[in-house]
Structure formats: C-alpha cells, structure tokens
Design an enzyme around this catalytic site. Structure first.
Site, short mmCIF file in Angstrom:
data_model
loop_
_atom_site.label_atom_id
_atom_site.label_comp_id
_atom_site.label_asym_id
_atom_site.label_seq_id
_atom_site.Cartn_x
_atom_site.Cartn_y
_atom_site.Cartn_z
N ASN A 9 0.87 -1.17 0.00
CA ASN A 9 0.00 0.00 0.00
C ASN A 9 0.91 1.23 0.00
OD1 ASN A 9 -1.76 2.08 0.58
ND2 ASN A 9 -2.30 1.34 2.64
N LYS A 11 0.13 4.29 -0.22
CA LYS A 11 -0.49 5.47 0.43
C LYS A 11 -0.28 6.73 -0.42
CE LYS A 11 -0.05 3.11 4.80
NZ LYS A 11 0.12 3.16 6.24
N HIS A 94 -9.26 0.87 5.48
CA HIS A 94 -7.93 1.04 6.07
C HIS A 94 -8.05 1.94 7.31
CE1 HIS A 94 -3.82 2.38 6.70
NE2 HIS A 94 -3.48 1.26 6.10
N GLU A 96 -6.44 4.35 8.34
CA GLU A 96 -6.33 5.79 8.09
C GLU A 96 -7.65 6.34 7.54
OE1 GLU A 96 -2.74 5.38 5.81
OE2 GLU A 96 -1.76 4.76 7.66
N GLU A 166 -4.86 -5.32 10.95
CA GLU A 166 -3.83 -4.30 11.14
C GLU A 166 -4.07 -3.56 12.45
OE1 GLU A 166 -2.08 -2.98 7.12
OE2 GLU A 166 -3.94 -1.89 7.37
N GLY A 172 2.93 1.99 10.84
CA GLY A 172 3.85 3.11 10.64
C GLY A 172 4.61 3.50 11.90
N SER A 212 3.87 -2.39 10.26
CA SER A 212 5.33 -2.45 10.38
C SER A 212 5.93 -3.79 9.97
CB SER A 212 5.76 -2.08 11.80
OG SER A 212 5.36 -0.75 12.11
#
Ligand code: PGA
Length: 250
Positions: A9, A11, A94, A96, A166, A172, A212
């Site tokens: 991904n 992003k 996701h 985010e 996730e 991240g 990660s």
C-alpha cells in the site's frame, strides 16, 4: 491450502514517474514469486502502473473507492473508474480511512458490496487502536468490524475477500504485534468467519497481517498458522525492502 498474499500500500506517496519506476523494478524482480503480489499506487498513477505491470503476475490495487456508482460526488473515484484503470483489488476500511477520515463500518460495508458487485476483489482492513487494546476490547472491536464489514456478503463472494488484520498501534510506528499475538487475532477472525459462514469458508479465508512488516520480521509472522500474507505500507515503497518481503522464505 491458502496461498500467501503480499500487498503493498503506497499510500500518498510517489508521482507517476516514481510509481512507474518502482513498478518496473518489481516486475523485473518478482516475476518468479510463489505468492500473490499486489501493489496499490495512488489513484493518479494507477493507469500508468497498469501499463507497466501488464503481462506480469502483479495485481493492481486501489487504496479506496467511492460508495456510489457514479454521480455528484466531488473528489470520489468510482468502481468503474478503478476497473477502467486496470485495478482488480480495492483496499477498504484502512485504519487511516477509519480514523483520519471518519469512515464507519456501514460505509465500508456499502463500498464492499458495491466493489464485489462490480467484480472487484476487496481487502477489508480491521484492527484495534491502542486505547481499545489497553481497555481489553480488541476481540470485540475486531469481531464487530468483520461482522459489519461483511454484512450482506454472500458465500459465493467470499473468495473475493481478503481480510487484513492491522492493529492501528502497529501501523507506521515500527511496533509490530508479536507473531503470537497477531496469530491469536487471526484465529479470532477465522472463527468469526466460521460463525458467519462455515468451517470451510473460515479455513479458506486469506487473512493478512499489516503493521510495520519488514524484511526482518516477515518470516516469523508468516510462519504462524493463521497468517496468510501481509499488507505492507512503509516497506513497500522501495524494491530493496518490498522484494525480500514478497519473497520471504516459507
Ligand atoms: P506500515 O503500514 O507497514 O507502514 O506499518 C501498513 C498499512 O498501513 O497497511
């Protein structure tokens, strides 16, 4: 036997030229991969990357999609536009999107149903925040996300669904769930699928881990019984780090 599925991904990174460059390195270096591989560049690079990966086994993914087919939705991208750009898989829900842009399970479910109706595959992302983990609600949160995300998805469409677990606190941040902790949650997700559908559906479901994932931790994660691949963010932005993940030693 579940085939491992490794997805990158990208992003909000990479211009069209940068995207083409990375995609062509991946085509060269991953042609013999034993796993399913997908890359999800930004929308603006989808068409260009599609040309680069044409004829290779790398799948083209999108990072999001509108919940409606067409119409007055400024700034949104429809499923037909994704198909037109060569996309075959769309990442939905996701963290985010959930936490920065306020997407809720109902909206994510609407997108999933629409994507499936158009013949797109879906990677449905689920995962708890640090607060939820510390409050002991991880299983409840993730169970609800899976149940609500899959509402109305029929058994015949299940093979087009991948679930990505996730944990938000691991995305991240450099913090990875231990392989054992991740496996516990993958097992929970598998049992949710069993309750919703069947034992066979549960045992066939591909469940990726994300958060990660790096070349040095991928092998231990993928060795777990219930982990069937990875959704990779930061480490998918360079061939040097994505290739070793996509070719991990089983
Ligand atoms: P990360 O991102 O690998 O940079 O933690 C994973 C993701 O957001 O899918």
């Amino acid at each position: 036997m579940r085939m491992s599925f490794i997805a990158g991904n990208w992003k909000m990174h990479k211009t069209m030229e940068e995207s083409k460059e990375l995609a062509s390195q991946l085509v060269q270096r991953l042609s013999g991969s034993p796993y399913r591989i997908m890359i999800a560049p930004p929308f603006t690079a989808l068409g260009a990357v599609s040309e680069v990966i044409k004829g290779s086994s790398i799948l083209l993914g999108a990072q999001n999609m509108a919940s409606s087919e067409s119409g007055a939705h400024t700034g949104e991208i429809s499923p037909d536009m994704l198909l037109d750009s060569g996309v075959s898989v769309v990442i939905l829900g996701h963290s985010e999107r959930r936490h920065t842009y306020g997407e809720r399970d109902e909206l994510i479910n609407k997108k999933a149903i629409l994507a499936l109706s158009k013949g797109l595959e879906v990677i449905l992302c689920v995962g708890e925040t640090l607060d939820q983990r510390e409050a002991g609600t991880t299983e409840k949160v993730v169970t609800e996300q899976v149940e609500k995300g899959l509402k109305g998805v029929g058994m015949s469409d299940l093979s087009k669904i991948t679930i990505a677990y996730e944990p938000v606190w691991a995305i991240g941040t450099g913090k990875t769930a231990t392989p054992e902790d991740a496996d516990v949650m993958h097992k929970v997700i598998r049992s949710v699928i069993q309750n919703l559908y069947s034992e066979a559906a549960a045992s066939n479901m591909i469940i990726q881990y994300g958060g990660s994932v790096k070349p040095d931790n991928v092998k231990a994660l993928m060795a777990m019984e219930n982990i069937d691949g990875a959704l990779v963010g930061g480490a998918s932005l360079k061939a040097e780090t994505f290739v070793p993940i996509a070719e991990y030693d089983a």
